[in-house]
Design a protein around this motif. Structure first.
Motif, mmCIF file in Angstrom:
data_model
loop_
_atom_site.group_PDB
_atom_site.id
_atom_site.type_symbol
_atom_site.label_atom_id
_atom_site.label_comp_id
_atom_site.label_asym_id
_atom_site.label_seq_id
_atom_site.Cartn_x
_atom_site.Cartn_y
_atom_site.Cartn_z
ATOM 1 N N CYS A 17 0.842 -1.204 0.000
ATOM 2 C CA CYS A 17 0.000 0.000 0.000
ATOM 3 C C CYS A 17 0.877 1.253 0.000
ATOM 4 O O CYS A 17 0.834 2.074 0.918
ATOM 5 C CB CYS A 17 -0.944 -0.008 1.197
ATOM 6 N N HIS A 18 1.713 1.368 -1.016
ATOM 7 C CA HIS A 18 2.586 2.518 -1.214
ATOM 8 C C HIS A 18 2.555 2.853 -2.701
ATOM 9 O O HIS A 18 2.175 2.014 -3.520
ATOM 10 C CB HIS A 18 4.035 2.208 -0.828
ATOM 11 N N ALA A 19 2.961 4.052 -3.016
ATOM 12 C CA ALA A 19 3.040 4.453 -4.419
ATOM 13 C C ALA A 19 4.308 5.253 -4.644
ATOM 14 O O ALA A 19 4.720 6.026 -3.786
ATOM 15 C CB ALA A 19 1.829 5.300 -4.790
ATOM 16 N N CYS A 20 4.930 5.050 -5.784
ATOM 17 C CA CYS A 20 6.063 5.884 -6.179
ATOM 18 C C CYS A 20 5.493 7.149 -6.807
ATOM 19 O O CYS A 20 4.401 7.128 -7.371
ATOM 20 C CB CYS A 20 6.951 5.139 -7.173
ATOM 21 N N GLU A 21 6.226 8.220 -6.720
ATOM 22 C CA GLU A 21 5.742 9.484 -7.253
ATOM 23 C C GLU A 21 6.119 9.605 -8.728
ATOM 24 O O GLU A 21 7.298 9.613 -9.075
ATOM 25 C CB GLU A 21 6.320 10.636 -6.443
#
Length: 128
Positions: A17-21
């Motif tokens: 539950c993470h995202a790269c920018e």
């Protein structure tokens, strides 16, 4: 292969539950939008699996898009150096094969060093 009842099939993806920018990456080189219309996570992963240069996906829970990550630009795992943010509205999923490849490019394991150690010790025996 036939799996016994109740046997879990290992997922080819590790999801977090993470995202790269996206702003820190180059579209077309580090990532690309596979779809900007409704698409399931399973369909997004299947499309990534079919494209060899795709190393992972980013997919929101509202299913409004599917983005492919290339070259492990967003290979999120423990100890990653990728810049990311917590994301409760979707998941970033990395191909397990990409994670294994990046791990194999890390420092050599003790098993990989044994031939070098053996060769080095035999050279020392001849020098002495």
């Amino acid at each position: 292969a036939i799996m016994p009842m109740g046997t879990a099939v290992p997922s080819p993806y590790k999801c977090v539950c993470h995202a790269c920018e996206f702003a820190m990456h180059t579209e077309g080189k580090d990532y690309a939008y596979h779809s900007t219309t409704l698409i399931t996570r399973e369909a997004c992963q299947a499309a990534c699996t079919a494209e060899s240069k795709c190393t992972g996906i980013e997919h929101p829970d509202d299913e409004k898009y599917c983005a492919f990550w290339y070259g492990e630009a967003c290979a999120l795992q423990d100890g990653t150096t990728a810049k990311f943010v917590d994301w409760t509205a979707g998941e970033t999923c990395t191909k397990q094969s990409a994670l294994a490849a990046s791990a194999s490019q890390a420092a050599p394991s003790a098993i990989q060093l044994i031939p070098a150690l053996l060769l080095g010790s035999s050279l020392l025996a001849f020098v002495y």
